[in-house]
Design a protein around this motif. Structure first.
Motif, PDB file in Angstrom:
ATOM      1  N   PHE A  31       0.831  -1.194   0.000  1.00 29.92           N
ATOM      2  CA  PHE A  31       0.000   0.000   0.000  1.00 29.92           C
ATOM      3  C   PHE A  31       0.876   1.258   0.000  1.00 29.92           C
ATOM      4  O   PHE A  31       0.646   2.183  -0.777  1.00 29.92           O
ATOM      5  N   VAL A  32       1.877   1.291   0.860  1.00 32.89           N
ATOM      6  CA  VAL A  32       2.791   2.439   0.896  1.00 32.89           C
ATOM      7  C   VAL A  32       3.512   2.583  -0.448  1.00 32.89           C
ATOM      8  O   VAL A  32       3.634   3.689  -0.975  1.00 32.89           O
ATOM      9  N   ALA A  33       3.948   1.481  -1.022  1.00 31.72           N
ATOM     10  CA  ALA A  33       4.610   1.531  -2.335  1.00 31.72           C
ATOM     11  C   ALA A  33       3.671   2.077  -3.403  1.00 31.72           C
ATOM     12  O   ALA A  33       4.079   2.893  -4.249  1.00 31.72           O
ATOM     13  N   SER A  34       2.409   1.665  -3.365  1.00 29.86           N
ATOM     14  CA  SER A  34       1.450   2.152  -4.364  1.00 29.86           C
ATOM     15  C   SER A  34       1.173   3.647  -4.173  1.00 29.86           C
ATOM     16  O   SER A  34       1.060   4.381  -5.153  1.00 29.86           O
ATOM     17  N   GLN A  35       1.075   4.087  -2.922  1.00 30.24           N
ATOM     18  CA  GLN A  35       0.867   5.509  -2.662  1.00 30.24           C
ATOM     19  C   GLN A  35       2.064   6.331  -3.158  1.00 30.24           C
ATOM     20  O   GLN A  35       1.894   7.405  -3.732  1.00 30.24           O
ATOM     21  N   LEU A  36       3.258   5.818  -2.943  1.00 31.87           N
ATOM     22  CA  LEU A  36       4.459   6.511  -3.418  1.00 31.87           C
ATOM     23  C   LEU A  36       4.509   6.543  -4.943  1.00 31.87           C
ATOM     24  O   LEU A  36       4.886   7.559  -5.538  1.00 31.87           O
ATOM     25  N   ALA A  37       4.117   5.456  -5.591  1.00 36.06           N
ATOM     26  CA  ALA A  37       4.106   5.407  -7.060  1.00 36.06           C
ATOM     27  C   ALA A  37       3.078   6.386  -7.632  1.00 36.06           C
ATOM     28  O   ALA A  37       3.360   7.084  -8.612  1.00 36.06           O
ATOM     29  N   ILE A  38       1.904   6.455  -7.017  1.00 34.07           N
ATOM     30  CA  ILE A  38       0.879   7.407  -7.467  1.00 34.07           C
ATOM     31  C   ILE A  38       1.392   8.837  -7.310  1.00 34.07           C
ATOM     32  O   ILE A  38       1.242   9.676  -8.199  1.00 34.07           O
ATOM     33  N   THR A  39       2.026   9.120  -6.179  1.00 27.46           N
ATOM     34  CA  THR A  39       2.544  10.468  -5.924  1.00 27.46           C
ATOM     35  C   THR A  39       3.672  10.815  -6.892  1.00 27.46           C
ATOM     36  O   THR A  39       3.731  11.939  -7.398  1.00 27.46           O
ATOM     37  N   ALA A  40       4.551   9.877  -7.171  1.00 25.05           N
ATOM     38  CA  ALA A  40       5.633  10.129  -8.124  1.00 25.05           C
ATOM     39  C   ALA A  40       5.073  10.368  -9.528  1.00 25.05           C
ATOM     40  O   ALA A  40       5.563  11.239 -10.264  1.00 25.05           O
ATOM     41  N   ASP A  41       4.050   9.631  -9.909  1.00 21.09           N
ATOM     42  CA  ASP A  41       3.389   9.846 -11.193  1.00 21.09           C
ATOM     43  C   ASP A  41       2.778  11.248 -11.229  1.00 21.09           C
ATOM     44  O   ASP A  41       2.897  11.979 -12.217  1.00 21.09           O
ATOM     45  N   TRP A  42       2.145  11.630 -10.154  1.00 20.43           N
ATOM     46  CA  TRP A  42       1.556  12.969 -10.029  1.00 20.43           C
ATOM     47  C   TRP A  42       2.640  14.038 -10.202  1.00 20.43           C
ATOM     48  O   TRP A  42       2.467  15.004 -10.945  1.00 20.43           O
ATOM     49  N   MET A  43       3.757  13.848  -9.512  1.00 20.92           N
ATOM     50  CA  MET A  43       4.836  14.842  -9.557  1.00 20.92           C
ATOM     51  C   MET A  43       5.420  14.990 -10.965  1.00 20.92           C
ATOM     52  O   MET A  43       5.624  16.112 -11.437  1.00 20.92           O
ATOM     53  N   THR A  44       5.704  13.878 -11.621  1.00 19.18           N
ATOM     54  CA  THR A  44       6.297  13.967 -12.956  1.00 19.18           C
ATOM     55  C   THR A  44       5.307  14.521 -13.975  1.00 19.18           C
ATOM     56  O   THR A  44       5.677  15.313 -14.845  1.00 19.18           O
ATOM     57  N   THR A  45       4.050  14.134 -13.861  1.00 21.36           N
ATOM     58  CA  THR A  45       3.032  14.655 -14.784  1.00 21.36           C
ATOM     59  C   THR A  45       2.826  16.143 -14.562  1.00 21.36           C
ATOM     60  O   THR A  45       2.695  16.909 -15.523  1.00 21.36           O
ATOM     61  N   ARG A  46       2.816  16.556 -13.319  1.00 22.41           N
ATOM     62  CA  ARG A  46       2.671  17.990 -13.009  1.00 22.41           C
ATOM     63  C   ARG A  46       3.828  18.782 -13.607  1.00 22.41           C
ATOM     64  O   ARG A  46       3.630  19.862 -14.163  1.00 22.41           O
ATOM     65  N   TYR A  47       5.028  18.250 -13.502  1.00 22.31           N
ATOM     66  CA  TYR A  47       6.191  18.909 -14.102  1.00 22.31           C
ATOM     67  C   TYR A  47       5.996  19.049 -15.611  1.00 22.31           C
ATOM     68  O   TYR A  47       6.273  20.096 -16.192  1.00 22.31           O
ATOM     69  N   GLY A  48       5.516  17.989 -16.251  1.00 23.25           N
ATOM     70  CA  GLY A  48       5.287  18.034 -17.693  1.00 23.25           C
ATOM     71  C   GLY A  48       4.251  19.064 -18.095  1.00 23.25           C
ATOM     72  O   GLY A  48       4.386  19.730 -19.121  1.00 23.25           O
TER      73      GLY A  48
END
Length: 125
Positions: A31-48
């Protein structure tokens, strides 16, 4: 904005309001890994999205829910929804199916992060 996002993420990843009593240690770790993956996806997409004019024009969002050129506000709303719903979906599933769901969720968003970074999008807010 950064402070609000940090507070939301901290609340969503702690078990202060969550009843994870029926979760195994593996469930919690995934669960923690999935939350971190979702957040990292959010961060990179936001940068884009923010640096859209500095990146090649062929780069666009492939998520059908967001559309090819989403706004930052739309992405933020969608990402918070994913973080919250991830907990409820995980909690709803029977214990033996949680690991499969969480592994798929983590792998999917991990792949999105990999693709975003390969495209030149950075992991930052």
């Amino acid at each position: 904005m950064r402070r609000i996002i940090t507070i939301i993420f901290a609340l969503l990843t702690t078990n202060c309001h969550a009843d994870m009593g029926s979760w195994t240690d593996t469930n919690r770790q995934l669960f923690v890994a999935s939350q971190l993956a979702i957040t990292a996806d959010w961060m990179t997409t936001r940068y884009g999205i923010i640096h859209r004019n500095e990146l090649p024009s062929y780069l666009r969002e492939s998520n059908k829910f967001l559309g090819p050129y989403p706004s930052v506000a739309r992405l933020n709303l969608y990402s918070v929804f994913l973080l919250v719903s991830n907990y409820y979906i995980t909690d709803y599933l029977p214990p033996d199916e949680r690991n499969v769901y969480l592994f798929i969720r983590t792998a999917t968003h991990g792949y999105a992060v990999h693709t975003n970074i390969q495209a030149g999008w950075q992991l930052r807010f």
